[in-house]
Structure formats: structure tokens, C-alpha cells
Design a protein around this motif. Structure first.
Motif, PDB file in Angstrom:
ATOM      1  N   LEU A 179      17.222  11.275  -2.987  1.00  0.00           N
ATOM      2  CA  LEU A 179      16.558  12.266  -3.691  1.00  0.00           C
ATOM      3  C   LEU A 179      16.577  13.499  -2.958  1.00  0.00           C
ATOM      4  CD1 LEU A 179      13.799  10.323  -5.224  1.00  0.00           C
ATOM      5  CD2 LEU A 179      15.534  11.061  -6.178  1.00  0.00           C
ATOM      6  N   LEU A 180      16.628  13.739  -1.719  1.00  0.00           N
ATOM      7  CA  LEU A 180      16.770  14.856  -0.574  1.00  0.00           C
ATOM      8  C   LEU A 180      17.278  16.145  -1.397  1.00  0.00           C
ATOM      9  CD1 LEU A 180      15.753  16.103   1.950  1.00  0.00           C
ATOM     10  CD2 LEU A 180      17.883  15.513   2.851  1.00  0.00           C
ATOM     11  N   PRO A 181      18.536  16.061  -2.016  1.00  0.00           N
ATOM     12  CA  PRO A 181      19.113  17.420  -2.666  1.00  0.00           C
ATOM     13  C   PRO A 181      17.994  17.980  -3.697  1.00  0.00           C
ATOM     14  CG  PRO A 181      20.614  15.656  -2.385  1.00  0.00           C
ATOM     15  CD  PRO A 181      19.450  15.113  -1.945  1.00  0.00           C
ATOM     16  N   VAL A 182      17.195  17.056  -4.387  1.00  0.00           N
ATOM     17  CA  VAL A 182      16.238  17.652  -5.542  1.00  0.00           C
ATOM     18  C   VAL A 182      15.212  18.021  -4.767  1.00  0.00           C
ATOM     19  CG1 VAL A 182      14.932  16.699  -7.243  1.00  0.00           C
ATOM     20  CG2 VAL A 182      16.986  15.778  -7.132  1.00  0.00           C
ATOM     21  N   ILE A 224       7.157   6.797  -4.691  1.00  0.00           N
ATOM     22  CA  ILE A 224       7.871   5.646  -4.435  1.00  0.00           C
ATOM     23  C   ILE A 224       7.366   4.474  -4.178  1.00  0.00           C
ATOM     24  CG2 ILE A 224       9.846   4.816  -2.924  1.00  0.00           C
ATOM     25  CD1 ILE A 224      10.605   7.934  -2.310  1.00  0.00           C
ATOM     26  N   GLN A 225       7.237   3.590  -5.128  1.00  0.00           N
ATOM     27  CA  GLN A 225       6.418   2.262  -5.153  1.00  0.00           C
ATOM     28  C   GLN A 225       7.341   1.008  -4.828  1.00  0.00           C
ATOM     29  OE1 GLN A 225       2.953   2.545  -6.315  1.00  0.00           O
ATOM     30  NE2 GLN A 225       3.547   4.801  -5.788  1.00  0.00           N
ATOM     31  N   VAL A 226       7.825   1.122  -3.811  1.00  0.00           N
ATOM     32  CA  VAL A 226       8.713   0.077  -3.113  1.00  0.00           C
ATOM     33  C   VAL A 226       8.445  -0.267  -1.947  1.00  0.00           C
ATOM     34  CG1 VAL A 226      10.541   0.323  -4.787  1.00  0.00           C
ATOM     35  CG2 VAL A 226      10.716   1.499  -2.479  1.00  0.00           C
ATOM     36  N   ASP A 227       8.312  -1.638  -1.440  1.00  0.00           N
ATOM     37  CA  ASP A 227       7.958  -1.947  -0.182  1.00  0.00           C
ATOM     38  C   ASP A 227       9.288  -2.186   0.619  1.00  0.00           C
ATOM     39  OD1 ASP A 227       5.279  -2.399  -0.324  1.00  0.00           O
ATOM     40  OD2 ASP A 227       5.714  -4.279  -1.213  1.00  0.00           O
ATOM     41  N   SER A 228      10.375  -2.352   0.329  1.00  0.00           N
ATOM     42  CA  SER A 228      11.787  -2.469   0.960  1.00  0.00           C
ATOM     43  C   SER A 228      12.051  -1.321   1.707  1.00  0.00           C
ATOM     44  CB  SER A 228      12.940  -3.087  -0.011  1.00  0.00           C
ATOM     45  OG  SER A 228      14.224  -2.951   0.764  1.00  0.00           O
ATOM     46  N   HIS A 272       1.062  -1.169   0.080  1.00  0.00           N
ATOM     47  CA  HIS A 272      -0.179   0.130  -0.112  1.00  0.00           C
ATOM     48  C   HIS A 272       0.898   1.119  -0.009  1.00  0.00           C
ATOM     49  CE1 HIS A 272      -2.609  -3.014   1.706  1.00  0.00           C
ATOM     50  NE2 HIS A 272      -3.359  -2.405   1.001  1.00  0.00           N
ATOM     51  N   TYR A 273       1.567   1.398  -1.012  1.00  0.00           N
ATOM     52  CA  TYR A 273       2.443   2.414  -1.425  1.00  0.00           C
ATOM     53  C   TYR A 273       2.065   4.029  -0.759  1.00  0.00           C
ATOM     54  CZ  TYR A 273       4.306  -1.098  -4.024  1.00  0.00           C
ATOM     55  OH  TYR A 273       4.621  -2.523  -4.357  1.00  0.00           O
ATOM     56  N   THR A 274       0.887   4.115  -1.367  1.00  0.00           N
ATOM     57  CA  THR A 274       0.021   5.561  -0.954  1.00  0.00           C
ATOM     58  C   THR A 274       0.053   5.849   0.499  1.00  0.00           C
ATOM     59  OG1 THR A 274      -0.893   5.851  -3.090  1.00  0.00           O
ATOM     60  CG2 THR A 274      -1.358   7.494  -1.387  1.00  0.00           C
ATOM     61  N   LEU A 275      -0.464   4.616   1.140  1.00  0.00           N
ATOM     62  CA  LEU A 275      -0.591   4.767   2.629  1.00  0.00           C
ATOM     63  C   LEU A 275       0.606   4.863   3.414  1.00  0.00           C
ATOM     64  CD1 LEU A 275      -2.483   4.346   5.148  1.00  0.00           C
ATOM     65  CD2 LEU A 275      -2.233   1.848   4.784  1.00  0.00           C
TER      66      LEU A 275
END
Length: 174
Positions: A123-126, A109-113, A23-26
Motif C-alpha cells: 500500500l506504500l504507493p498510495v 490493518i487487522q491481521v496478526d501474520s 492487539h492490532y492497534t497496539l
């Protein structure tokens, strides 16, 4: 400590909650809510410290002085004193915008790990660059309704991070 508190701890805690995998969005919203709660609790706790209250008065003096300068007024205590201590380009507001933009980026971000989600925090600098440009734009367009909406939460947060300064603090800020 800051990276651990605001980047890794929310991701780690969200990874411990059963049922969020897949449940990536959640999960992203949960991580974002945890970041905001940790940030607000952190600011609330340090704002209670005696030395920090004094520091936050200097922070208020800085904002007042910047407003006076931006209005083209002579930098005197008398001109600085009546200025607002709530500035649209405050660093506190900037941090809040970074967190909120991070939440929106996290939705993609569509990952469970949990480990991979940690790695994607690179991605923080972006996100920081985008937040900087947004705050900069909002500060230059403070009569625009959109910019006022963007800066309102940060200005409210400044109730914790800026206090009314005394004249000596204003002199120092000048």
C-alpha cells in the motif's frame, strides 16, 4: 536497505514481541514508533558524518534559493543568503509525513501474520501519493494554522538535514 530498515524491520521486530498478536492497534502503534525511532537514529547518525554535513549545507542552500525564487526576488547570493533553510515542502519532511500516514493506515490493518503484514506494505504507493498531496497543499498554505501544524515536525527535522551554506554553495544552488 531503506525498504528493509523502514518497512520490514519494524514489522519483524514487532512480530517478535510477545503479547501483541490480536492487539492490532497496539501492534500498529509499536511498528510506527519503531519506524520513527529508526528514521531519527539513521538521520542523526548520518548527520554526524563530515561529508554529509557538507551535503546538508548544500541542502540548506537549495531551500534558501527556492524561497528566494518563490518570493520573486532576483537570484543573487545577497538575496538568497537571508532566506530560511527550513522549507515546508522538503523531502525530509515528506519522508516523515509518509511514515506518519503509514502509521495511521497501519491502524486499519487487522491481521496478526507478520508475513501478511509485510505483503500489505504494498500500500506504500498510495500512502506516498497522499503524503505528496498533503505536503504540496501545506507548502501553498503556509500561513494557515493547520498547514503550520502539519509542517512543524518536518521543519524541526530539517535541523538535522540542512545546514547554513557558504556563498559558494549558494552560487551552486542558484
Amino acid at each position: 536497505l531503506a525498504v528493509g530498515l523502514f518497512l520490514f524491520l519494524p514489522t519483524f521486530i514487532a512480530g517478535l514481541i510477545p503479547g501483541v498478536d490480536g492487539h492490532y492497534t497496539l501492534r500498529s502503534l509499536l511498528e510506527g514508533a519503531l519506524k520513527i525511532v529508526i528514521f531519527l537514529v539513521y538521520l542523526g547518525l548520518i548527520a554526524r558524518m563530515k561529508d554529509m554535513r557538507r551535503l546538508f549545507s548544500y541542502h540548506g542552500a537549495e531551500h534558501k534559493t527556492i524561497f528566494c525564487y518563490e518570493k520573486g526576488l532576483p537570484l543573487t547570493v545577497e538575496n538568497v543568503r537571508p532566506q530560511s533553510r527550513f522549507h515546508p515542502r522538503c523531502g525530509t519532511s515528506f519522508l516523515l509525513v509518509v511514515i506518519v500516514l503509514g502509521i495511521f493506515v497501519g491502524l486499519f490493518i487487522q491481521v496478526d501474520s507478520t508475513l501478511l503484514r509485510f505483503a500489505l506494505r504494498l500500500l506504500l504507493p498510495v500512502i506516498v501519493c497522499a503524503a505528496y498531496e498533503l505536503i504540496r497543499w501545506a507548502g501553498r498554505h503556509d500561513t494557515n494554522i493547520v498547514s503550520r501544524i502539519v509542517t512543524w515536525p518536518g521543519k524541526q527535522l530539517q535541523h538535522l538535514t540542512t545546514n547554513e551554506p557558504d556563498d559558494g554553495m549558494i552560487e551552486c544552488a542558484i
